[in-house]
Motif scaffolding. Sequence first.
Motif, mmCIF file in Angstrom:
data_model
loop_
_atom_site.group_PDB
_atom_site.id
_atom_site.type_symbol
_atom_site.label_atom_id
_atom_site.label_comp_id
_atom_site.label_asym_id
_atom_site.label_seq_id
_atom_site.Cartn_x
_atom_site.Cartn_y
_atom_site.Cartn_z
ATOM 1 N N ASP A 397 39.018 71.917 -25.786
ATOM 2 C CA ASP A 397 40.415 71.618 -26.054
ATOM 3 C C ASP A 397 41.049 70.855 -24.897
ATOM 4 O OD1 ASP A 397 42.626 71.636 -27.708
ATOM 5 O OD2 ASP A 397 43.510 73.366 -26.690
ATOM 6 N N GLN A 398 40.231 70.417 -23.942
ATOM 7 C CA GLN A 398 40.751 69.686 -22.799
ATOM 8 C C GLN A 398 40.318 68.225 -22.895
ATOM 9 O OE1 GLN A 398 42.798 71.033 -20.472
ATOM 10 N NE2 GLN A 398 42.744 72.836 -21.808
ATOM 11 N N PRO A 399 41.137 67.310 -22.345
ATOM 12 C CA PRO A 399 40.741 65.903 -22.334
ATOM 13 C C PRO A 399 39.409 65.717 -21.601
ATOM 14 C CG PRO A 399 43.048 66.145 -21.729
ATOM 15 C CD PRO A 399 42.468 67.522 -21.759
ATOM 16 N N VAL A 400 38.574 64.857 -22.117
ATOM 17 C CA VAL A 400 37.281 64.571 -21.485
ATOM 18 C C VAL A 400 37.133 63.069 -21.314
ATOM 19 C CG1 VAL A 400 36.177 66.612 -22.455
ATOM 20 C CG2 VAL A 400 36.095 64.453 -23.707
ATOM 21 N N ASP A 401 36.299 62.687 -20.374
ATOM 22 C CA ASP A 401 36.070 61.254 -20.150
ATOM 23 C C ASP A 401 34.983 60.751 -21.093
ATOM 24 O OD1 ASP A 401 33.956 62.615 -18.942
ATOM 25 O OD2 ASP A 401 33.669 61.048 -17.445
ATOM 26 N N ILE A 402 34.821 59.433 -21.124
ATOM 27 C CA ILE A 402 33.809 58.789 -21.969
ATOM 28 C C ILE A 402 32.787 58.143 -21.045
ATOM 29 C CG2 ILE A 402 33.400 57.079 -23.779
ATOM 30 C CD1 ILE A 402 36.372 57.338 -24.504
ATOM 31 N N ARG A 403 31.512 58.379 -21.319
ATOM 32 C CA ARG A 403 30.451 57.864 -20.450
ATOM 33 C C ARG A 403 29.421 57.072 -21.250
ATOM 34 N NH1 ARG A 403 29.328 63.236 -16.594
ATOM 35 N NH2 ARG A 403 31.558 63.676 -16.207
ATOM 36 N N GLU A 404 28.777 56.141 -20.590
ATOM 37 C CA GLU A 404 27.670 55.424 -21.213
ATOM 38 C C GLU A 404 26.556 56.426 -21.514
ATOM 39 O OE1 GLU A 404 28.138 50.942 -19.376
ATOM 40 O OE2 GLU A 404 26.989 52.403 -18.220
ATOM 41 N N GLY A 405 26.030 56.377 -22.725
ATOM 42 C CA GLY A 405 25.015 57.323 -23.172
ATOM 43 C C GLY A 405 25.566 58.446 -24.021
ATOM 44 N N ASP A 406 26.911 58.625 -24.037
ATOM 45 C CA ASP A 406 27.530 59.683 -24.841
ATOM 46 C C ASP A 406 27.319 59.461 -26.336
ATOM 47 O OD1 ASP A 406 28.587 61.493 -23.038
ATOM 48 O OD2 ASP A 406 30.505 60.447 -22.855
ATOM 49 N N TRP A 407 27.251 60.573 -27.080
ATOM 50 C CA TRP A 407 27.352 60.525 -28.531
ATOM 51 C C TRP A 407 28.835 60.656 -28.866
ATOM 52 C CZ3 TRP A 407 23.493 59.597 -32.069
ATOM 53 C CH2 TRP A 407 22.208 59.516 -31.532
ATOM 54 N N VAL A 408 29.341 59.725 -29.674
ATOM 55 C CA VAL A 408 30.786 59.652 -29.902
ATOM 56 C C VAL A 408 31.090 59.551 -31.393
ATOM 57 C CG1 VAL A 408 31.318 58.601 -27.673
ATOM 58 C CG2 VAL A 408 30.734 57.137 -29.623
ATOM 59 N N THR A 409 32.310 59.961 -31.737
ATOM 60 C CA THR A 409 32.791 59.823 -33.113
ATOM 61 C C THR A 409 33.570 58.522 -33.228
ATOM 62 O OG1 THR A 409 32.959 62.206 -33.378
ATOM 63 C CG2 THR A 409 34.195 60.854 -34.933
ATOM 64 N N ILE A 410 33.202 57.713 -34.232
ATOM 65 C CA ILE A 410 33.845 56.429 -34.475
ATOM 66 C C ILE A 410 34.745 56.557 -35.686
ATOM 67 C CG2 ILE A 410 33.465 53.960 -34.904
ATOM 68 C CD1 ILE A 410 32.371 55.069 -32.249
ATOM 69 N N GLN A 411 35.930 55.987 -35.588
ATOM 70 C CA GLN A 411 36.883 56.008 -36.705
ATOM 71 C C GLN A 411 37.219 54.582 -37.100
ATOM 72 O OE1 GLN A 411 40.342 58.782 -36.906
ATOM 73 N NE2 GLN A 411 41.542 56.935 -36.554
ATOM 74 N N ARG A 412 37.230 54.357 -38.417
ATOM 75 C CA ARG A 412 37.614 53.045 -38.934
ATOM 76 C C ARG A 412 38.539 53.249 -40.119
ATOM 77 N NH1 ARG A 412 36.047 49.760 -43.110
ATOM 78 N NH2 ARG A 412 36.379 47.516 -42.789
ATOM 79 N N ALA A 413 39.703 52.591 -40.073
ATOM 80 C CA ALA A 413 40.682 52.680 -41.163
ATOM 81 C C ALA A 413 40.997 51.274 -41.646
ATOM 82 C CB ALA A 413 41.956 53.368 -40.686
ATOM 83 N N GLY A 414 40.563 50.947 -42.868
ATOM 84 C CA GLY A 414 40.845 49.622 -43.420
ATOM 85 C C GLY A 414 40.260 48.544 -42.536
ATOM 86 N N ASP A 415 41.123 47.544 -42.202
ATOM 87 C CA ASP A 415 40.682 46.432 -41.368
ATOM 88 C C ASP A 415 40.961 46.673 -39.892
ATOM 89 O OD1 ASP A 415 39.744 44.952 -43.485
ATOM 90 O OD2 ASP A 415 41.694 44.049 -43.893
ATOM 91 N N VAL A 416 41.413 47.895 -39.547
ATOM 92 C CA VAL A 416 41.701 48.203 -38.158
ATOM 93 C C VAL A 416 40.410 48.218 -37.352
ATOM 94 C CG1 VAL A 416 42.627 49.951 -36.596
ATOM 95 C CG2 VAL A 416 43.739 49.525 -38.789
ATOM 96 N N ILE A 417 40.461 47.729 -36.108
ATOM 97 C CA ILE A 417 39.284 47.719 -35.246
ATOM 98 C C ILE A 417 38.784 49.148 -35.065
ATOM 99 C CG2 ILE A 417 38.470 47.190 -32.914
ATOM 100 C CD1 ILE A 417 40.652 45.027 -32.814
ATOM 101 N N PRO A 418 37.485 49.396 -35.221
ATOM 102 C CA PRO A 418 36.965 50.754 -35.036
ATOM 103 C C PRO A 418 37.296 51.284 -33.641
ATOM 104 C CG PRO A 418 35.324 49.340 -36.047
ATOM 105 C CD PRO A 418 36.447 48.445 -35.625
ATOM 106 N N GLN A 419 37.508 52.595 -33.554
ATOM 107 C CA GLN A 419 37.868 53.225 -32.287
ATOM 108 C C GLN A 419 36.966 54.412 -32.000
ATOM 109 O OE1 GLN A 419 42.273 53.839 -31.866
ATOM 110 N NE2 GLN A 419 42.275 53.215 -34.013
ATOM 111 N N VAL A 420 36.759 54.691 -30.717
ATOM 112 C CA VAL A 420 36.095 55.927 -30.299
ATOM 113 C C VAL A 420 37.174 56.998 -30.221
ATOM 114 C CG1 VAL A 420 34.864 57.089 -28.436
ATOM 115 C CG2 VAL A 420 34.305 54.728 -29.017
ATOM 116 N N VAL A 421 37.031 58.070 -31.021
ATOM 117 C CA VAL A 421 38.082 59.093 -31.071
ATOM 118 C C VAL A 421 37.620 60.464 -30.594
ATOM 119 C CG1 VAL A 421 39.395 57.947 -32.886
ATOM 120 C CG2 VAL A 421 37.589 59.550 -33.518
#
Length: 725
Positions: A397-421
């Motif tokens: 429940d705490q903010p975490v950083d993003i690192r190279e090699g991480d497994w991440v959740t990608i979100q895409r809504a319509g034509d919006v640029i995909p984001q790491v969420v």
Amino acid sequence: MSARTPETDVEKLTADEAAREHARLGEEIAGHDRRYYQDDAPTVSDAEYDALRRRYEAIEAAYPELRGIDSLSDKVGAAPAAKFAKVRHRVPMLSLGNAFADDDVEEFVARIRRFLGLPTDADVTFTAEPKIDGLSCSLRYENGVFVQAATRGDGFEGEDVTANVRTISEIPSRLTGEDVPAVFEVRGEVYMGHADFAAINERQSAAGRPLFANPRNAAAGSLRQLDPAITASRPLRFFAYAWGEVGEGGLPADTQFGVIKAFARWGLPTNPLTVLCHSAAELLAHYRRIGDGRAGLGYDIDGVVYKVDSLALQGRLGFVSRSPRWAIAHKFPAQRAITQLERIEIQVGRTGALTPVAKLTPITVGGVVVSNASLHNEDYIKGIGGSGEPIRGTFEDQPVDIREGDWVTIQRAGDVIPQVVDVVLERRPPEARPYSFPTVCPACGSHAVREDGEVVRRCTGGLICPAQAVERIRHFVSRDAFDIEGLGEKQVQAFHDWGLVKQPADIFTLEARDSDPSSLTRLKNRDGWGEISAKNLFAAIEERRHVPVNRFLYALGIRHVGETNAKRLMRHFLTLEALRETARAAVMPGEVHPKGNEAWAELTGIEGIGAVVAEAVVDFFQEPNNEAVLDALVREVTPEPMEAVAAATAVAGKTVVFTGALEKMTRDEAKAMAERLGAKVAGSVSKKTDYVVAGADAGSKLAKARELGVAVLSEDEWLILAGAG
């Protein structure tokens, strides 16, 4: 033997006679195809044309050896045109604002009531219709006959796709009904159904061709084929849901729903899931019904569109920027997937901003293969936030950083640029280390700094930074700016690498510098170019020597001056030179901050232009390097006045300030009406103000108007002057 005639039965023709008639018919049909699909000027009736086609095909059936690879039996339409012509929309094809949550919809309804000054219990009816995920298209009918089709393009200018749209069987060539206006532009969506999409991809696979990513891409690619025969081979469909220009006879109803009903009477395909709703609760209930049945529709939708049903209320609500106030698109929730972030790359934008991009192991999200995703900025990677909510791990429940090699959740809504969420912390590799954001520009090596209060780190290299130079030119030639056909991202990069285009003015001197016949480095001799492609590019550049001044201003890439602010500024100043002079005068010698000076007051007094935008404009025109670049450009290009936003009225071009409480309309409604009539609405009174409209309890603005001798009008006097009293 008796002479054969065109009416001679096919079975009575000899092989030689059949071959000669087959060739003759082929030439005649091809000529008719050119006149119909390319010239839009048919010389025979549909019945005569069909008779020629039937005989041609009958000869091939009797003599199969005549059916070669050039047979017209396998083609529809004419040979491909060299390129699409441009079509200027007489009524702009604007986009819609978006809603993503129930609260957004409730606020949309409440905002309409506030704007119109309606009580909370007043009935406002809305239409709700599925938002088709396809390609917007405008169809022009004259005296009921289809004459032209155009893509949306930038909303103001699209591409002529008439020949291709003629091949869509669902679109009628003639509207039937006594109430069809003399001129009528139907707006709608060209799309491809799921079954048809699957079938076309099967054919692509069997032929060894690349597969389409999704039905929308397939529909868009099919409609924009230069050869109408290719479009005809692909099963496109159409839903009509709006309109543009309306000629003599006017609209057939005074409500959105009524006009859509008329569409169906006239023979246009309309969506049967369009309904009437009377509250936010009803809108949301329909949204959920549509969402629940989405998978069984047989075509893609990405939300539901809500529109105020009354056309009179639509007129009062008007538009803001590029969107109507009376409509909104309620998008379906974003689609998500999990993949690995392989590395983080830094891209340098045209303003020098260093933007991190996640390079991903490719994964399909919502039918589209995603390999890149936005990481927003430095703080977002650190887990501090910086753009929306901070990243939070799936089991933390705490903010975490993003690192190279991480497994991440990608979100895409319509034509919006995909984001790491999200970061999947339990799958983080043990060797993954916190990412160190660069403090130097990866493109030029200059220092990259963060200003106080900003989340973006920027390159200080300015004009020496090649990334910024290329990006600035890409922006300059982009669709909403100069829109130079044939000068895309790859071409801009190549021209910059070759030293041919370093600043915008170089684009317009390119042909003159390329004219040495003995040079081996002429454009036509360069890799990827030829004589025809070079000639087409020079012609496209020549077409853009005259552009609307608001597009010219937007193309300059001034920070905070997007399309909307460019229009606001040029509606006020009318000419580029007037804006330049005011920006120059806004900072007097020895001044650090320009506030308080009359020129500054004029800039910040423009409705919607605040201190941040004004400072960016002043900084741009005060910079000597920018002045030199601009001087070189205006020697090559003529900025033309903006297209009139309204027919000539008594208030067109006048600067108006509203103050005090109005009784017959809300302040927002009054401003929207003034802009619709071509007036310029300002937020403060100056010597350049033409009218101050004073309601009850008017204060300092009224006093300022009297001090300067500006004409003061009551609300009733304003309505009479504006032609609405």
